[in-house]
Design a protein around this motif. Structure first.
Motif, PDB file in Angstrom:
ATOM      1  N   MET A   1     -42.831  -9.239 -14.642  1.00 42.98           N
ATOM      2  CA  MET A   1     -44.192  -9.784 -14.546  1.00 42.98           C
ATOM      3  C   MET A   1     -44.344 -10.618 -13.262  1.00 42.98           C
ATOM      4  N   ILE A   2     -45.467 -10.471 -12.628  1.00 42.36           N
ATOM      5  CA  ILE A   2     -45.740 -11.237 -11.419  1.00 42.36           C
ATOM      6  C   ILE A   2     -47.097 -11.920 -11.578  1.00 42.36           C
ATOM      7  N   LEU A   3     -47.155 -13.177 -11.250  1.00 41.75           N
ATOM      8  CA  LEU A   3     -48.433 -13.895 -11.208  1.00 41.75           C
ATOM      9  C   LEU A   3     -48.694 -14.346  -9.774  1.00 41.75           C
ATOM     10  N   ILE A   4     -49.885 -14.032  -9.276  1.00 46.97           N
ATOM     11  CA  ILE A   4     -50.301 -14.555  -7.970  1.00 46.97           C
ATOM     12  C   ILE A   4     -51.488 -15.472  -8.209  1.00 46.97           C
ATOM     13  N   ASN A   5     -51.306 -16.717  -7.881  1.00 46.52           N
ATOM     14  CA  ASN A   5     -52.330 -17.738  -8.176  1.00 46.52           C
ATOM     15  C   ASN A   5     -52.824 -17.642  -9.613  1.00 46.52           C
ATOM     16  N   GLY A   6     -51.897 -17.390 -10.514  1.00 47.07           N
ATOM     17  CA  GLY A   6     -52.212 -17.392 -11.934  1.00 47.07           C
ATOM     18  C   GLY A   6     -52.652 -16.055 -12.500  1.00 47.07           C
TER      19      GLY A   6
ATOM     20  N   GLN B   1     -51.870 -28.394  -7.761  1.00 50.31           N
ATOM     21  CA  GLN B   1     -51.252 -27.093  -7.489  1.00 50.31           C
ATOM     22  C   GLN B   1     -49.861 -27.016  -8.122  1.00 50.31           C
ATOM     23  N   GLN B   2     -49.146 -28.139  -8.049  1.00 49.35           N
ATOM     24  CA  GLN B   2     -47.818 -28.152  -8.674  1.00 49.35           C
ATOM     25  C   GLN B   2     -47.950 -27.968 -10.185  1.00 49.35           C
ATOM     26  N   GLN B   3     -48.981 -28.585 -10.766  1.00 50.77           N
ATOM     27  CA  GLN B   3     -49.198 -28.446 -12.205  1.00 50.77           C
ATOM     28  C   GLN B   3     -49.511 -26.995 -12.557  1.00 50.77           C
ATOM     29  N   SER B   4     -50.353 -26.335 -11.730  1.00 44.59           N
ATOM     30  CA  SER B   4     -50.665 -24.918 -11.952  1.00 44.59           C
ATOM     31  C   SER B   4     -49.384 -24.089 -11.843  1.00 44.59           C
ATOM     32  N   LEU B   5     -48.595 -24.392 -10.833  1.00 54.29           N
ATOM     33  CA  LEU B   5     -47.361 -23.639 -10.618  1.00 54.29           C
ATOM     34  C   LEU B   5     -46.453 -23.733 -11.835  1.00 54.29           C
ATOM     35  N   ILE B   6     -46.286 -24.934 -12.361  1.00 57.87           N
ATOM     36  CA  ILE B   6     -45.401 -25.129 -13.516  1.00 57.87           C
ATOM     37  C   ILE B   6     -45.920 -24.345 -14.718  1.00 57.87           C
ATOM     38  N   SER B   7     -47.237 -24.379 -14.903  1.00 59.18           N
ATOM     39  CA  SER B   7     -47.758 -23.667 -16.082  1.00 59.18           C
ATOM     40  C   SER B   7     -47.659 -22.155 -15.868  1.00 59.18           C
TER      41      SER B   7
ATOM     42  N   VAL C   1     -33.978 -14.174 -13.479  1.00 60.38           N
ATOM     43  CA  VAL C   1     -34.172 -14.983 -12.276  1.00 60.38           C
ATOM     44  C   VAL C   1     -35.676 -15.145 -12.076  1.00 60.38           C
ATOM     45  N   ILE C   2     -36.109 -16.370 -11.913  1.00 62.18           N
ATOM     46  CA  ILE C   2     -37.517 -16.625 -11.601  1.00 62.18           C
ATOM     47  C   ILE C   2     -37.600 -16.953 -10.122  1.00 62.18           C
ATOM     48  N   LYS C   3     -38.339 -16.119  -9.416  1.00 63.85           N
ATOM     49  CA  LYS C   3     -38.541 -16.389  -7.987  1.00 63.85           C
ATOM     50  C   LYS C   3     -39.933 -16.962  -7.784  1.00 63.85           C
ATOM     51  N   VAL C   4     -39.987 -18.075  -7.078  1.00 63.12           N
ATOM     52  CA  VAL C   4     -41.253 -18.747  -6.796  1.00 63.12           C
ATOM     53  C   VAL C   4     -41.452 -18.739  -5.285  1.00 63.12           C
ATOM     54  N   MET C   5     -42.613 -18.280  -4.858  1.00 64.93           N
ATOM     55  CA  MET C   5     -42.937 -18.344  -3.434  1.00 64.93           C
ATOM     56  C   MET C   5     -44.239 -19.120  -3.255  1.00 64.93           C
ATOM     57  N   ILE C   6     -44.259 -19.901  -2.197  1.00 62.75           N
ATOM     58  CA  ILE C   6     -45.474 -20.610  -1.798  1.00 62.75           C
ATOM     59  C   ILE C   6     -45.728 -20.205  -0.347  1.00 62.75           C
ATOM     60  N   THR C   7     -46.935 -19.715  -0.055  1.00 56.30           N
ATOM     61  CA  THR C   7     -47.244 -19.430   1.345  1.00 56.30           C
ATOM     62  C   THR C   7     -48.472 -20.225   1.770  1.00 56.30           C
ATOM     63  N   ARG C   8     -48.697 -20.240   3.064  1.00 55.77           N
ATOM     64  CA  ARG C   8     -49.856 -20.974   3.574  1.00 55.77           C
ATOM     65  C   ARG C   8     -51.158 -20.257   3.233  1.00 55.77           C
ATOM     66  N   GLY C   9     -51.054 -19.057   2.664  1.00 54.71           N
ATOM     67  CA  GLY C   9     -52.251 -18.345   2.231  1.00 54.71           C
ATOM     68  C   GLY C   9     -52.803 -17.406   3.293  1.00 54.71           C
TER      69      GLY C   9
ATOM     70  N   GLU D   1     -57.484 -26.660   5.886  1.00 54.15           N
ATOM     71  CA  GLU D   1     -57.672 -26.571   4.433  1.00 54.15           C
ATOM     72  C   GLU D   1     -57.427 -25.140   3.956  1.00 54.15           C
ATOM     73  N   MET D   2     -56.237 -24.666   4.072  1.00 56.22           N
ATOM     74  CA  MET D   2     -55.984 -23.286   3.671  1.00 56.22           C
ATOM     75  C   MET D   2     -55.577 -23.215   2.201  1.00 56.22           C
ATOM     76  N   PRO D   3     -56.033 -22.151   1.512  1.00 61.60           N
ATOM     77  CA  PRO D   3     -55.716 -22.014   0.087  1.00 61.60           C
ATOM     78  C   PRO D   3     -54.294 -21.466  -0.085  1.00 61.60           C
ATOM     79  N   THR D   4     -53.382 -22.359  -0.391  1.00 59.36           N
ATOM     80  CA  THR D   4     -51.986 -22.004  -0.611  1.00 59.36           C
ATOM     81  C   THR D   4     -51.856 -20.866  -1.633  1.00 59.36           C
ATOM     82  N   THR D   5     -50.967 -19.925  -1.372  1.00 56.78           N
ATOM     83  CA  THR D   5     -50.717 -18.842  -2.327  1.00 56.78           C
ATOM     84  C   THR D   5     -49.462 -19.158  -3.154  1.00 56.78           C
ATOM     85  N   ARG D   6     -49.591 -19.008  -4.478  1.00 52.85           N
ATOM     86  CA  ARG D   6     -48.438 -19.176  -5.380  1.00 52.85           C
ATOM     87  C   ARG D   6     -48.074 -17.803  -5.947  1.00 52.85           C
ATOM     88  N   ILE D   7     -46.812 -17.415  -5.819  1.00 49.65           N
ATOM     89  CA  ILE D   7     -46.352 -16.134  -6.364  1.00 49.65           C
ATOM     90  C   ILE D   7     -45.146 -16.408  -7.258  1.00 49.65           C
TER      91      ILE D   7
END
Lengths: 276, 276
Positions: free
Chosen positions: A1-6, A61-67, A81-89, A100-106
């Motif tokens: 399963m992959i979540l990108i920004n939730g 954003q950290q709270q979103s990432l954790i959830s 293995v849980i891989k977490v990536m954060i990009t500048r978006g 003010e770039m929208p960070t991407t969470r993967i």
């Protein structure tokens, strides 16, 4: 399963600066027995990396990432293995970014790699030809610019060699391609200081803490190939493998035993509270 | 318009190693008056980069790439920037790659950036604090590990400063954040040798050729900040901007004129055959 920004999604905007320039960070977290190991340490390093690269990573954003990590884990019915990536978006062409770039969470889950059981009693390693560049502004953090590790890891195909040791361009011994490196010498634990090259691993951090708790002297210092050769014990570590004793370095033609201090640390890891 | 492996598509597999590790290369090609400038030089550098990183890029892949670039250009009705990316393709977690990975080709068109017209008569530059790491195995090629350039380019927000000069960690002057740098001294053209840091630009390559044709002495060498300060003329170049004379370096508090040799090269560029 992959979540990108939730959102469940396995594809990402081509314009994402993570792809365009490696403009981001990642973490690789062990999920075992229904729990994420050393989650808070992984999140701290991620946050530190965002600070260093000036990537927005707010408390919300950290709270979103954790959830989101939690959601991915709830789909699992085995260790992973849980891989977490954060990009500048996503952004326009060019190195300059907007403030003010929208960070991407993967967040993605992967099968826990299956390594030979014998690795916990000893592995053979080699010395990589690829060197680590000296780069204080990028040292320590786990950013997405990983061509050095890729070139190093693909120098060998022989599966009897479990890891490669990387030196920097000043011939200092720094780490493995996917691990940190420790030596034992005169009952003292030695590991490379990482202010100019290398990744400050979460398991390395744990072992520094464990050594302190056990009263084992520890020296975070500059390491040479001669020191590596003449060590009494050598081991590598990371979040997934724990500790692997090094019992042979092919290129140096030296052998080590699975020594007592390495065993003490392996035992200590087995009883550590991974929720910390 | 974006084509990924020939298909109109603006999203890419999260597992692509271009995103995971910056495991790939790119080119930025000027499309002007209905033609791609210096296409064969861009393709040569891309191919050289693939060789260096051991990314598969066969003759048939190159043929597909050329025809895809052509398709993207056919949609254009104005000058544009064509960005080409090649990555090692989607793969599993971990630095090791498989020998037969399906290379990813990404071609996108972007608006031609609008720079102040006055830039062709002279720009102000600064000296970046961020240094380039010394890394011979990655020097010269245009790979996707670009955090150094990102950190450097975002040191300033002042739009009156058009470019930043980057030094390596041995304090040698190498290039601009998005350009190569030339000095004129005693009627000789000087530019940095790029065997340990920097990107070997396509416009730099053209100017080396032009200088040879015009009989202008050229020295590809090591450059210091003192040499930069005491140069008679200074300019930066890349495929999109051509040549911009440097008339002021803020941090060094030195000024230069838009000198005769720079003007000769600017004029020569205007009459060059960009199909070569």
């Amino acid at each position: 399963m992959i979540l990108i920004n939730g959102q469940p999604e396995n594809r990402i905007d081509v314009a994402d600066r993570g792809l365009q320039y490696g403009d981001g960070l990642f973490e690789t977290i062990a999920y075992r027995h229904g729990r994420l190991e050393f989650l808070s340490d992984h999140l701290s390093r991620l946050k530190e990396g965002c600070n260093r690269l000036n990537i927005a990573f707010s408390a919300s954003q950290q709270q979103s990432l954790i959830s989101e990590i939690d959601s991915v884990c709830q789909q699992l019915n085995s260790d992973a293995v849980i891989k977490v990536m954060i990009t500048r978006g996503p952004g326009g062409r060019g190195y300059r970014y907007q403030s003010e770039m929208p960070t991407t969470r993967i967040i993605s889950s992967h099968a826990m790699p299956v390594y030979p059981v014998a690795n916990v009693s000893g592995i053979t390693v080699r010395i990589c030809q690829q060197r680590l560049a000296i780069n204080p502004s990028l040292a320590g953090i786990k950013h997405l610019n990983r061509l050095e590790q890729i070139l190093a890891r693909n120098e060998w195909q022989d599966d009897t060699i479990a890891e490669g040791v990387m030196l920097d361009y000043q011939e200092r011994v720094i780490e493995g391609t996917m691990s940190n490196l420790f030596l034992v010498k005169n009952n003292e634990l030695l590991t490379a200081e990482l202010s100019s090259a290398g990744i400050a691993g979460i398991m390395r951090k744990q072992l520094i803490k464990v050594a302190d708790e056990l009263g084992i002297p520890l020296n975070i210092t500059t390491l040479t190939l001669d020191e590596l050769k003449s060590a009494e014990e050598v081991f590598v570590c990371n979040s997934l493998i724990g500790i692997w004793p090094v019992i042979r370095i092919t290129d140096l033609n030296v052998d080590f035993s699975h020594g007592p201090l390495t065993q003490i640390l392996q035992n200590a890891l087995n009883s550590i509270n991974t929720d910390e």
